[in-house]
Structures are given as C-alpha cells and as structure tokens.
Design a protein around this motif. Structure first.
Motif, short mmCIF file in Angstrom:
data_model
loop_
_atom_site.label_atom_id
_atom_site.label_comp_id
_atom_site.label_asym_id
_atom_site.label_seq_id
_atom_site.Cartn_x
_atom_site.Cartn_y
_atom_site.Cartn_z
N THR A 151 0.79 -1.23 0.00
CA THR A 151 0.00 0.00 0.00
C THR A 151 0.83 1.28 0.00
N HIS A 152 2.15 1.17 0.08
CA HIS A 152 3.00 2.36 0.04
C HIS A 152 2.79 3.09 -1.28
N ARG A 153 2.42 4.36 -1.20
CA ARG A 153 2.16 5.20 -2.38
C ARG A 153 1.05 4.63 -3.27
N ALA A 154 0.08 3.96 -2.64
CA ALA A 154 -1.02 3.34 -3.39
C ALA A 154 -2.27 4.21 -3.35
N LEU A 155 -3.08 4.05 -4.34
CA LEU A 155 -4.41 4.62 -4.35
C LEU A 155 -5.35 3.49 -3.96
N ILE A 156 -6.00 3.62 -2.81
CA ILE A 156 -6.87 2.56 -2.30
C ILE A 156 -8.32 2.99 -2.49
N LEU A 157 -9.07 2.18 -3.21
CA LEU A 157 -10.49 2.44 -3.44
C LEU A 157 -11.28 1.44 -2.61
N ASN A 158 -11.99 1.92 -1.62
CA ASN A 158 -12.82 1.07 -0.78
C ASN A 158 -14.24 1.22 -1.28
N MET A 159 -14.74 0.18 -1.91
CA MET A 159 -16.06 0.25 -2.53
C MET A 159 -17.06 -0.54 -1.71
N ASN A 160 -18.04 0.15 -1.18
CA ASN A 160 -19.10 -0.49 -0.42
C ASN A 160 -20.41 -0.31 -1.16
N GLY A 161 -21.29 -1.24 -0.98
CA GLY A 161 -22.60 -1.12 -1.61
C GLY A 161 -23.04 -2.44 -2.18
N GLU A 162 -24.15 -2.39 -2.85
CA GLU A 162 -24.73 -3.59 -3.43
C GLU A 162 -23.93 -4.03 -4.65
N SER A 163 -23.69 -5.31 -4.75
CA SER A 163 -22.97 -5.87 -5.88
C SER A 163 -23.88 -5.94 -7.09
N SER A 164 -23.41 -5.50 -8.24
CA SER A 164 -24.22 -5.59 -9.45
C SER A 164 -24.37 -7.05 -9.88
N ALA A 165 -23.39 -7.89 -9.58
CA ALA A 165 -23.48 -9.31 -9.91
C ALA A 165 -24.56 -9.97 -9.06
N GLU A 166 -24.62 -9.64 -7.78
CA GLU A 166 -25.64 -10.22 -6.90
C GLU A 166 -27.03 -9.73 -7.26
N SER A 167 -27.18 -8.48 -7.62
CA SER A 167 -28.51 -7.96 -7.94
C SER A 167 -29.02 -8.49 -9.27
N SER A 168 -28.14 -8.83 -10.22
CA SER A 168 -28.58 -9.35 -11.50
C SER A 168 -28.99 -10.82 -11.40
N GLU A 169 -28.55 -11.52 -10.37
CA GLU A 169 -28.91 -12.92 -10.18
C GLU A 169 -30.34 -13.08 -9.67
N MET A 170 -30.86 -12.06 -9.01
CA MET A 170 -32.18 -12.18 -8.38
C MET A 170 -33.28 -12.00 -9.36
#
Length: 59
Positions: free
Chosen positions: A40-59
C-alpha cells in the motif's frame, strides 16, 4: 514480480477482504502488516461499499 515493477509500472490488486482479514491469506500475524505496508506504500486505495451488481442481476 512486485519488486521488479515497484515504482516503474502500475499494479492492480483486488480483494473482497478488509486489511484486518489479510492474515488469513498470509497466515502470519507478524509478516502480514509488513506485506500490506509494502503493497500500500504510495497506493491509491479504493474502498467500494454497496450492493454488488453481480448479486442484484442474479435475483
């Protein structure tokens, strides 16, 4: 591979684990923070929370 690309090329690492759960991957409570520090040294960290598009398309 990571050492060879360090500060010369981009590296993308994806995971569905939080940083506190990475000890499950490396199996060493002492080594894991050191590895994460290097990754993670000098990294850009993207923390993505929320509903998964893969999970919502399965329903």
């Amino acid at each position: 591979m990571l050492a060879a690309r360090y500060e010369t090329m981009s590296i993308i690492i994806t995971s569905n684990l939080g940083f506190s759960d990475w000890v499950k991957v490396f199996h060493d409570r002492t080594l894991t923070p050191a590895i994460l520090d290097r990754i993670t040294h000098r990294a850009l960290i993207l923390n993505m929370n929320g509903e998964s598009s893969a999970e919502s398309s399965e329903m």
